[in-house]
Design a protein around this motif. Structure first.
Motif, PDB file in Angstrom:
ATOM      1  N   ASP A 187      30.652  44.673  28.732  1.00 15.90           N
ATOM      2  CA  ASP A 187      30.636  43.569  27.774  1.00 15.90           C
ATOM      3  C   ASP A 187      31.972  43.457  27.048  1.00 15.90           C
ATOM      4  OD1 ASP A 187      28.061  42.903  28.453  1.00 15.90           O
ATOM      5  OD2 ASP A 187      27.139  43.966  26.765  1.00 15.90           O
ATOM      6  N   ARG A 188      32.554  44.583  26.697  1.00 17.07           N
ATOM      7  CA  ARG A 188      33.854  44.577  26.014  1.00 17.07           C
ATOM      8  C   ARG A 188      34.933  44.006  26.927  1.00 17.07           C
ATOM      9  NH1 ARG A 188      37.075  43.677  21.875  1.00 17.07           N
ATOM     10  NH2 ARG A 188      38.788  45.165  21.650  1.00 17.07           N
ATOM     11  N   VAL A 189      34.915  44.373  28.205  1.00 22.53           N
ATOM     12  CA  VAL A 189      35.897  43.861  29.163  1.00 22.53           C
ATOM     13  C   VAL A 189      35.770  42.342  29.281  1.00 22.53           C
ATOM     14  CG1 VAL A 189      36.589  43.860  31.593  1.00 22.53           C
ATOM     15  CG2 VAL A 189      36.014  46.015  30.448  1.00 22.53           C
ATOM     16  N   ARG A 190      34.554  41.862  29.373  1.00 20.14           N
ATOM     17  CA  ARG A 190      34.317  40.418  29.476  1.00 20.14           C
ATOM     18  C   ARG A 190      34.783  39.701  28.197  1.00 20.14           C
ATOM     19  NH1 ARG A 190      29.545  41.019  30.581  1.00 20.14           N
ATOM     20  NH2 ARG A 190      29.656  40.987  32.868  1.00 20.14           N
ATOM     21  N   GLU A 191      34.503  40.310  27.067  1.00 21.96           N
ATOM     22  CA  GLU A 191      34.910  39.748  25.779  1.00 21.96           C
ATOM     23  C   GLU A 191      36.431  39.591  25.695  1.00 21.96           C
ATOM     24  OE1 GLU A 191      35.209  41.685  21.351  1.00 21.96           O
ATOM     25  OE2 GLU A 191      33.318  41.965  22.425  1.00 21.96           O
ATOM     26  N   LEU A 192      37.167  40.510  26.310  1.00 20.08           N
ATOM     27  CA  LEU A 192      38.623  40.473  26.280  1.00 20.08           C
ATOM     28  C   LEU A 192      39.216  39.452  27.246  1.00 20.08           C
ATOM     29  CD1 LEU A 192      39.300  44.322  26.107  1.00 20.08           C
ATOM     30  CD2 LEU A 192      39.692  42.671  24.263  1.00 20.08           C
ATOM     31  N   GLY A 193      38.390  38.886  28.110  1.00 14.89           N
ATOM     32  CA  GLY A 193      38.859  37.847  29.008  1.00 14.89           C
ATOM     33  C   GLY A 193      39.103  38.301  30.436  1.00 14.89           C
ATOM     34  N   ALA A 194      38.667  39.507  30.771  1.00 11.68           N
ATOM     35  CA  ALA A 194      38.829  40.013  32.135  1.00 11.68           C
ATOM     36  C   ALA A 194      37.524  39.867  32.907  1.00 11.68           C
ATOM     37  CB  ALA A 194      39.264  41.470  32.113  1.00 11.68           C
ATOM     38  N   GLU A 195      37.612  40.007  34.217  1.00 13.07           N
ATOM     39  CA  GLU A 195      36.442  40.017  35.087  1.00 13.07           C
ATOM     40  C   GLU A 195      36.020  41.469  35.270  1.00 13.07           C
ATOM     41  OE1 GLU A 195      37.083  37.386  38.622  1.00 13.07           O
ATOM     42  OE2 GLU A 195      38.951  36.895  37.565  1.00 13.07           O
ATOM     43  N   PRO A 196      34.871  41.858  34.733  1.00 17.99           N
ATOM     44  CA  PRO A 196      34.491  43.276  34.749  1.00 17.99           C
ATOM     45  C   PRO A 196      33.996  43.748  36.108  1.00 17.99           C
ATOM     46  CG  PRO A 196      32.782  41.980  33.684  1.00 17.99           C
ATOM     47  CD  PRO A 196      33.917  41.028  33.972  1.00 17.99           C
ATOM     48  N   VAL A 197      34.398  44.976  36.453  1.00 18.06           N
ATOM     49  CA  VAL A 197      33.926  45.633  37.672  1.00 18.06           C
ATOM     50  C   VAL A 197      33.556  47.061  37.296  1.00 18.06           C
ATOM     51  CG1 VAL A 197      34.513  46.425  39.988  1.00 18.06           C
ATOM     52  CG2 VAL A 197      35.375  44.231  39.180  1.00 18.06           C
ATOM     53  N   PRO A 198      32.314  47.472  37.547  1.00 16.67           N
ATOM     54  CA  PRO A 198      31.918  48.837  37.189  1.00 16.67           C
ATOM     55  C   PRO A 198      32.413  49.851  38.217  1.00 16.67           C
ATOM     56  CG  PRO A 198      30.061  47.681  38.156  1.00 16.67           C
ATOM     57  CD  PRO A 198      31.170  46.681  38.046  1.00 16.67           C
ATOM     58  N   TYR A 199      32.660  51.067  37.740  1.00 21.27           N
ATOM     59  CA  TYR A 199      32.988  52.174  38.635  1.00 21.27           C
ATOM     60  C   TYR A 199      31.740  52.607  39.405  1.00 21.27           C
ATOM     61  CZ  TYR A 199      37.507  52.706  36.255  1.00 21.27           C
ATOM     62  OH  TYR A 199      38.758  52.507  35.747  1.00 21.27           O
ATOM     63  N   GLY A 200      31.931  53.502  40.357  1.00 17.73           N
ATOM     64  CA  GLY A 200      30.811  54.033  41.124  1.00 17.73           C
ATOM     65  C   GLY A 200      30.899  53.647  42.589  1.00 17.73           C
ATOM     66  N   ASP A 201      29.887  54.029  43.341  1.00 15.49           N
ATOM     67  CA  ASP A 201      29.853  53.743  44.779  1.00 15.49           C
ATOM     68  C   ASP A 201      30.067  52.253  45.030  1.00 15.49           C
ATOM     69  OD1 ASP A 201      29.351  56.394  45.238  1.00 15.49           O
ATOM     70  OD2 ASP A 201      27.177  56.138  45.519  1.00 15.49           O
ATOM     71  N   GLY A 202      30.927  51.948  45.992  1.00 15.42           N
ATOM     72  CA  GLY A 202      31.199  50.553  46.317  1.00 15.42           C
ATOM     73  C   GLY A 202      32.232  49.889  45.437  1.00 15.42           C
ATOM     74  N   PHE A 203      32.958  50.679  44.639  1.00 16.99           N
ATOM     75  CA  PHE A 203      33.937  50.100  43.719  1.00 16.99           C
ATOM     76  C   PHE A 203      34.986  49.261  44.451  1.00 16.99           C
ATOM     77  CE2 PHE A 203      38.149  50.438  41.710  1.00 16.99           C
ATOM     78  CZ  PHE A 203      37.900  49.736  40.543  1.00 16.99           C
ATOM     79  N   ARG A 204      35.559  49.826  45.510  1.00 16.22           N
ATOM     80  CA  ARG A 204      36.602  49.092  46.236  1.00 16.22           C
ATOM     81  C   ARG A 204      36.066  47.775  46.790  1.00 16.22           C
ATOM     82  NH1 ARG A 204      40.112  53.463  49.849  1.00 16.22           N
ATOM     83  NH2 ARG A 204      40.518  54.972  48.172  1.00 16.22           N
TER      84      ARG A 204
END
Length: 311
Positions: free
Chosen positions: A184-201
């Motif tokens: 939510d913080r990443v989105r608030e800052l104006g970026a497109e958020p992507v979570p870490y974990g399996d399948g990140f790439r």
């Protein structure tokens, strides 16, 4: 003056609160009455002795590099500041000894700029190190420009959140990698958020199928390897966390004090481009607790120590 200091390497338990001699004001220094000082990971890493091969250490050491406060005495060769000026600074010198966790610090003029008028002392103290790191790495080794797609790691953290905001201001599209709780913080800052974990790439490739133009690694290890794998053919890579980036053709970056860059950050803050979030603040005598809070992590904002009238 009252200050926090340590007489041997170690964790928060080695920090002592008590009297230390008032600092001497050399010709090129500015005596600042400290109102707030931010805690950064480099503070407790230096305190643990991890930087012993880089910096000479003179015990007892007053920790802290970030500061905001009020000028009480400029050095005899310092026309840039006058008594009463409100300033902020990244007060890093070549020797670990006289830091900012104190009532006063004699700061080299090259480490200071005027405090943004729209920020309080706590917010201003939280800006210099993280802000300068993001500003310098985006402008220099990564050369971010309008139209670029930029991957920023730990995008809800101190450096990452600054990097997202600055890159967006430069006209870049930003993909912000973070843990689930930071999305939510990443989105608030104006970026497109992507979570870490399996399948990140794969998740990043869905957003940038031709690769990213620039990647900023703030974590190291596997995150650095992922960054290198996600670059476009002419993509630029920089890390502030892992020297292995040099073997990948990237840049290992260390921030440096720079009054012009610090002034640029202040202007961005005054324009509303940069926001600074303080998660927790502690009085000077509780600096050990402030350091523990920073070490535990998980906060979306800086940890700040307040001094005197900033409380």
């Amino acid at each position: 003056m009252k200050a926090i200091s340590y007489r041997r390497y170690g964790g928060p338990e080695v920090l002592e609160y008590g009297d230390r001699p008032d600092p001497r004001v050399g010709p090129d220094k500015v005596l600042v009455e400290v109102r707030a000082a931010a805690v950064n990971p480099v503070d407790w890493k230096a305190q643990a002795g991890y930087l012993d091969t880089i910096f000479d250490t003179v015990f007892p050491v007053i920790p802290g590099w970030d500061v905001s406060g009020v000028v009480v005495q400029p050095g005899v060769s310092v026309p840039e500041f006058a008594v009463g000026d409100e300033v902020m600074g990244y007060v890093r010198e070549d020797v670990l000894c006289h830091g900012t966790f104190a009532e006063y610090v004699a700061a080299p003029v090259r480490t200071l700029a005027r405090k943004p008028r729209n920020l309080g002392f706590e917010e201003a103290a939280a800006l210099p190190l993280a802000g300068l790191t993001a500003y310098q790495v985006l402008h220099r080794p990564l050369r971010v420009r309008s139209g670029d797609t930029v991957l920023v790691h730990a995008a809800s953290g101190a450096v990452g959140s600054m990097a997202v905001q600055i890159a967006r201001h430069l006209g870049a599209r930003v993909i912000g990698a973070s843990r689930d709780e930071g999305q939510d913080r990443v989105r608030e800052l104006g970026a497109e958020p992507v979570p870490y974990g399996d399948g990140f790439r794969d998740r990043v490739r869905e957003l940038a199928p031709h690769g990213v133009d620039a990647a900023l690694d703030t974590v190291g290890g596997q995150v650095l390897k992922d960054s290198a794998a996600l670059l476009a053919p002419e993509g630029r890579l920089a890390s502030i966390a892992d020297g292995e980036v040099l073997t990948m053709g990237g840049h290992y970056f260390w921030v440096r004090p720079d009054p012009a860059d610090l002034t640029a950050l202040a202007e961005l803050a005054e324009q509303g481009v940069l926001t600074v979030r303080v998660a927790k603040s502690f009085p000077l005598e509780q600096a050990a607790d402030a350091q523990r809070a920073n070490m535990e992590g998980g906060l979306h904002g800086k940890v700040v120590v307040t001094v005197g009238r900033a409380r």
